[in-house]
Design a protein around this motif. Structure first.
Motif, PDB file in Angstrom:
ATOM      1  N   TYR A 139       0.850  -1.191   0.000  1.00 12.79           N
ATOM      2  CA  TYR A 139       0.000   0.000   0.000  1.00 12.79           C
ATOM      3  C   TYR A 139       0.882   1.236   0.000  1.00 12.79           C
ATOM      4  O   TYR A 139       2.098   1.152   0.197  1.00 12.79           O
ATOM      5  CB  TYR A 139      -0.958   0.016   1.194  1.00 12.79           C
ATOM      6  N   THR A 140       0.262   2.384  -0.273  1.00 10.43           N
ATOM      7  CA  THR A 140       0.983   3.655  -0.243  1.00 10.43           C
ATOM      8  C   THR A 140       0.251   4.625   0.679  1.00 10.43           C
ATOM      9  O   THR A 140      -0.965   4.511   0.887  1.00 10.43           O
ATOM     10  CB  THR A 140       1.103   4.290  -1.642  1.00 10.43           C
ATOM     11  N   GLN A 141       1.007   5.577   1.210  1.00 12.43           N
ATOM     12  CA  GLN A 141       0.441   6.569   2.129  1.00 12.43           C
ATOM     13  C   GLN A 141       1.005   7.944   1.817  1.00 12.43           C
ATOM     14  O   GLN A 141       2.225   8.107   1.669  1.00 12.43           O
ATOM     15  CB  GLN A 141       0.776   6.202   3.581  1.00 12.43           C
ATOM     16  N   SER A 142       0.144   8.935   1.699  1.00 15.89           N
ATOM     17  CA  SER A 142       0.589  10.317   1.501  1.00 15.89           C
ATOM     18  C   SER A 142       1.362  10.787   2.727  1.00 15.89           C
ATOM     19  O   SER A 142       1.016  10.456   3.867  1.00 15.89           O
ATOM     20  CB  SER A 142      -0.614  11.240   1.279  1.00 15.89           C
ATOM     21  N   TYR A 143       2.387  11.590   2.470  1.00 13.82           N
ATOM     22  CA  TYR A 143       3.215  12.116   3.552  1.00 13.82           C
ATOM     23  C   TYR A 143       3.693  13.494   3.135  1.00 13.82           C
ATOM     24  O   TYR A 143       4.811  13.674   2.689  1.00 13.82           O
ATOM     25  CB  TYR A 143       4.378  11.159   3.819  1.00 13.82           C
ATOM     26  N   GLY A 144       2.802  14.484   3.235  1.00 12.47           N
ATOM     27  CA  GLY A 144       3.116  15.832   2.777  1.00 12.47           C
ATOM     28  C   GLY A 144       3.303  15.838   1.270  1.00 12.47           C
ATOM     29  O   GLY A 144       2.425  15.406   0.524  1.00 12.47           O
ATOM     30  N   ASN A 145       4.462  16.319   0.804  1.00 11.20           N
ATOM     31  CA  ASN A 145       4.779  16.315  -0.629  1.00 11.20           C
ATOM     32  C   ASN A 145       5.431  15.015  -1.073  1.00 11.20           C
ATOM     33  O   ASN A 145       5.991  14.933  -2.161  1.00 11.20           O
ATOM     34  CB  ASN A 145       5.709  17.485  -0.959  1.00 11.20           C
ATOM     35  N   TYR A 146       5.376  14.005  -0.217  1.00  7.63           N
ATOM     36  CA  TYR A 146       5.982  12.707  -0.490  1.00  7.63           C
ATOM     37  C   TYR A 146       4.928  11.611  -0.401  1.00  7.63           C
ATOM     38  O   TYR A 146       3.807  11.836   0.058  1.00  7.63           O
ATOM     39  CB  TYR A 146       7.098  12.402   0.515  1.00  7.63           C
ATOM     40  N   VAL A 147       5.310  10.417  -0.830  1.00  7.65           N
ATOM     41  CA  VAL A 147       4.469   9.231  -0.655  1.00  7.65           C
ATOM     42  C   VAL A 147       5.341   8.125  -0.085  1.00  7.65           C
ATOM     43  O   VAL A 147       6.470   7.903  -0.536  1.00  7.65           O
ATOM     44  CB  VAL A 147       3.828   8.776  -1.992  1.00  7.65           C
ATOM     45  N   LYS A 148       4.799   7.429   0.917  1.00  4.72           N
ATOM     46  CA  LYS A 148       5.465   6.257   1.484  1.00  4.72           C
ATOM     47  C   LYS A 148       4.973   5.016   0.726  1.00  4.72           C
ATOM     48  O   LYS A 148       3.761   4.811   0.585  1.00  4.72           O
ATOM     49  CB  LYS A 148       5.131   6.107   2.963  1.00  4.72           C
TER      50      LYS A 148
ATOM     51  N   ASP B 185       9.417  -5.894   2.445  1.00  9.14           N
ATOM     52  CA  ASP B 185      10.754  -5.739   3.026  1.00  9.14           C
ATOM     53  C   ASP B 185      11.094  -4.309   3.424  1.00  9.14           C
ATOM     54  O   ASP B 185      12.258  -3.933   3.493  1.00  9.14           O
ATOM     55  CB  ASP B 185      11.820  -6.296   2.082  1.00  9.14           C
ATOM     56  N   GLY B 186      10.070  -3.494   3.667  1.00  7.87           N
ATOM     57  CA  GLY B 186      10.342  -2.158   4.177  1.00  7.87           C
ATOM     58  C   GLY B 186       9.552  -1.061   3.495  1.00  7.87           C
ATOM     59  O   GLY B 186       8.676  -1.318   2.667  1.00  7.87           O
ATOM     60  N   MET B 187       9.893   0.179   3.863  1.00  8.48           N
ATOM     61  CA  MET B 187       9.197   1.350   3.344  1.00  8.48           C
ATOM     62  C   MET B 187      10.176   2.219   2.561  1.00  8.48           C
ATOM     63  O   MET B 187      11.322   2.393   2.958  1.00  8.48           O
ATOM     64  CB  MET B 187       8.584   2.154   4.503  1.00  8.48           C
ATOM     65  N   ARG B 188       9.696   2.744   1.408  1.00  8.98           N
ATOM     66  CA  ARG B 188      10.478   3.697   0.630  1.00  8.98           C
ATOM     67  C   ARG B 188       9.708   5.008   0.576  1.00  8.98           C
ATOM     68  O   ARG B 188       8.496   5.008   0.404  1.00  8.98           O
ATOM     69  CB  ARG B 188      10.720   3.204  -0.799  1.00  8.98           C
ATOM     70  N   LEU B 189      10.448   6.107   0.689  1.00  8.28           N
ATOM     71  CA  LEU B 189       9.847   7.436   0.654  1.00  8.28           C
ATOM     72  C   LEU B 189      10.291   8.155  -0.612  1.00  8.28           C
ATOM     73  O   LEU B 189      11.481   8.248  -0.897  1.00  8.28           O
ATOM     74  CB  LEU B 189      10.272   8.238   1.884  1.00  8.28           C
ATOM     75  N   SER B 190       9.324   8.657  -1.385  1.00  8.66           N
ATOM     76  CA  SER B 190       9.664   9.319  -2.646  1.00  8.66           C
ATOM     77  C   SER B 190       8.859  10.604  -2.791  1.00  8.66           C
ATOM     78  O   SER B 190       7.690  10.673  -2.382  1.00  8.66           O
ATOM     79  CB  SER B 190       9.362   8.389  -3.832  1.00  8.66           C
ATOM     80  N   GLN B 191       9.482  11.621  -3.403  1.00  6.17           N
ATOM     81  CA  GLN B 191       8.805  12.902  -3.613  1.00  6.17           C
ATOM     82  C   GLN B 191       7.893  12.792  -4.829  1.00  6.17           C
ATOM     83  O   GLN B 191       8.326  12.986  -5.973  1.00  6.17           O
ATOM     84  CB  GLN B 191       9.805  14.044  -3.781  1.00  6.17           C
ATOM     85  N   ILE B 192       6.633  12.513  -4.593  1.00  7.38           N
ATOM     86  CA  ILE B 192       5.622  12.337  -5.630  1.00  7.38           C
ATOM     87  C   ILE B 192       4.276  12.496  -4.940  1.00  7.38           C
ATOM     88  O   ILE B 192       4.191  12.385  -3.713  1.00  7.38           O
ATOM     89  CB  ILE B 192       5.761  10.924  -6.288  1.00  7.38           C
ATOM     90  N   THR B 193       3.235  12.782  -5.650  1.00  5.19           N
ATOM     91  CA  THR B 193       1.917  12.928  -5.037  1.00  5.19           C
ATOM     92  C   THR B 193       1.119  11.637  -5.168  1.00  5.19           C
ATOM     93  O   THR B 193       1.367  10.816  -6.064  1.00  5.19           O
ATOM     94  CB  THR B 193       1.120  14.066  -5.680  1.00  5.19           C
ATOM     95  N   THR B 194       0.150  11.459  -4.286  1.00  9.91           N
ATOM     96  CA  THR B 194      -0.705  10.273  -4.356  1.00  9.91           C
ATOM     97  C   THR B 194      -1.496  10.254  -5.657  1.00  9.91           C
ATOM     98  O   THR B 194      -1.730   9.189  -6.233  1.00  9.91           O
ATOM     99  CB  THR B 194      -1.647  10.225  -3.146  1.00  9.91           C
ATOM    100  N   ALA B 195      -1.900  11.425  -6.147  1.00  9.95           N
ATOM    101  CA  ALA B 195      -2.624  11.489  -7.423  1.00  9.95           C
ATOM    102  C   ALA B 195      -1.754  10.975  -8.562  1.00  9.95           C
ATOM    103  O   ALA B 195      -2.229  10.242  -9.446  1.00  9.95           O
ATOM    104  CB  ALA B 195      -3.072  12.918  -7.704  1.00  9.95           C
ATOM    105  N   GLU B 196      -0.468  11.335  -8.559  1.00  8.92           N
ATOM    106  CA  GLU B 196       0.449  10.848  -9.597  1.00  8.92           C
ATOM    107  C   GLU B 196       0.627   9.338  -9.495  1.00  8.92           C
ATOM    108  O   GLU B 196       0.644   8.631 -10.504  1.00  8.92           O
ATOM    109  CB  GLU B 196       1.810  11.546  -9.456  1.00  8.92           C
TER     110      GLU B 196
END
Length: 232
Positions: free
Chosen positions: A153-162, A167-178
Motif C-alpha cells: 500500500y501507499t500513504q501520503s506524507y506531505g509532498n511525499y508518498v510512502k 521488506d520495508g518502506m520507501r519514501l519518494s517525492q511524488i503525489t498520491t494522485a500521480e
C-alpha cells in the motif's frame, strides 16, 4: 513507405537546427512541426496525427518527462538531452531511445531505425496498449525501480508518498494522485485521500477499515468504500 510525421520539442534553437538538418536527410521522415515548449507541443499532438516526437527533457515550465506523464496516449518518442541521469526514469514512459547531446547523424539514424522496428510491432499491438509493471521512483537521491507486485500500500506524507513493501518502506517525492495515475487500476484501488492499496493484499473490510493479510489496518473513506468493495 508512408512518411513518419515528426515534431521537435526543445527550448534551444541550436537543437532545432541540428534535428531539422538530420530529418531533412531521411526521405521517409516528414517535418510536421517545431516547438519550444511542451504545452504547445501537446496541443499540436492532440489536434494532429504525429508519429514521432524528438523531445528534450529540461525545458522551462513543463519538462519533457512531465509532458509524457500527462499524456495517456503518445506518439513514439526519442528523448534528446544533455543529461544522462534521466535515462532509467524515462523508460517508464516506453520511449524508443535516449539520445545524449551532442549526437551525430549515425546515432540519430540508429534511433530512427528503432522507431521503424517498433512501427512493425504497432501493427499488431498499438503502443498505447503497452503498460509497465513497475514505477521508477527517486529514493534517497537514487533512481529505484519498484515493481507493482512488491507494493502492499501507499500513504501520503506531505509532498511525499510512502511505499510499503514486504521488506520495508520507501519514501519518494511524488503525489498520491500521480501514483494513482501510474498504478494499474486492475490491481490497486484508492481507499482514502491518503491511501492506495493492492487489492490482493486486502483480507477484510470492516466498518471504516481495510485489514490486510499482514494485519495492517488502513482507514477507508466513505467516498471510496463502494469502489473498494466492488474491486474485491
Amino acid at each position: 513507405m508512408d512518411l513518419l510525421r515528426c515534431i521537435i520539442v526543445d527550448d534551444e534553437e541550436g537543437a532545432h537546427r541540428v534535428l531539422e538538418h538530420f530529418i531533412g536527410q531521411v526521405r521517409y521522415l516528414e517535418m510536421a512541426g517545431s516547438f519550444y515548449t511542451a504545452l504547445d507541443a501537446m496541443e499540436y499532438i492532440y489536434q494532429n496525427n504525429i508519429d514521432l516526437v524528438f523531445l528534450d527533457i529540461n525545458m522551462p515550465g513543463l519538462s519533457g518527462l512531465e509532458m509524457l506523464g500527462a499524456m495517456s496516449s503518445r506518439p513514439f518518442v526519442v528523448l534528446t538531452t544533455a543529461y544522462k541521469e534521466y535515462a532509467l526514469e524515462s523508460y517508464q514512459y516506453d520511449v524508443v531511445d535516449y539520445l545524449v547531446k551532442p549526437f551525430d547523424f549515425k546515432r540519430f539514424l540508429s534511433s530512427v531505425d528503432k522507431v521503424m522496428n517498433r512501427m512493425g510491432t504497432k501493427q499488431i499491438a498499438p503502443q498505447e496498449s503497452i503498460t509497465t509493471d513497475y514505477l521508477v521512483l527517486k529514493v534517497d537521491g537514487a533512481m529505484l525501480k519498484l515493481k507493482f507486485e512488491q507494493i502492499l500500500y501507499t500513504q501520503s506524507y506531505g509532498n511525499y508518498v510512502k511505499f510499503f513493501t514486504a521488506d520495508g518502506m520507501r519514501l519518494s517525492q511524488i503525489t498520491t494522485a500521480e501514483v494513482e495515475n501510474k498504478l494499474n487500476p486492475k490491481y490497486f484501488v484508492r481507499i482514502h485521500k491518503s491511501y492506495i492499496v493492492a487489492i490482493k493484499e486486502v483480507s477484510t473490510v470492516s466498518g471504516g477499515e481495510a485489514i490486510l493479510f499482514n494485519g495492517t489496518r488502513l482507514p477507508v473513506g466513505n467516498l471510496y468504500r463502494k469502489t473498494l468493495l466492488d474491486s474485491l
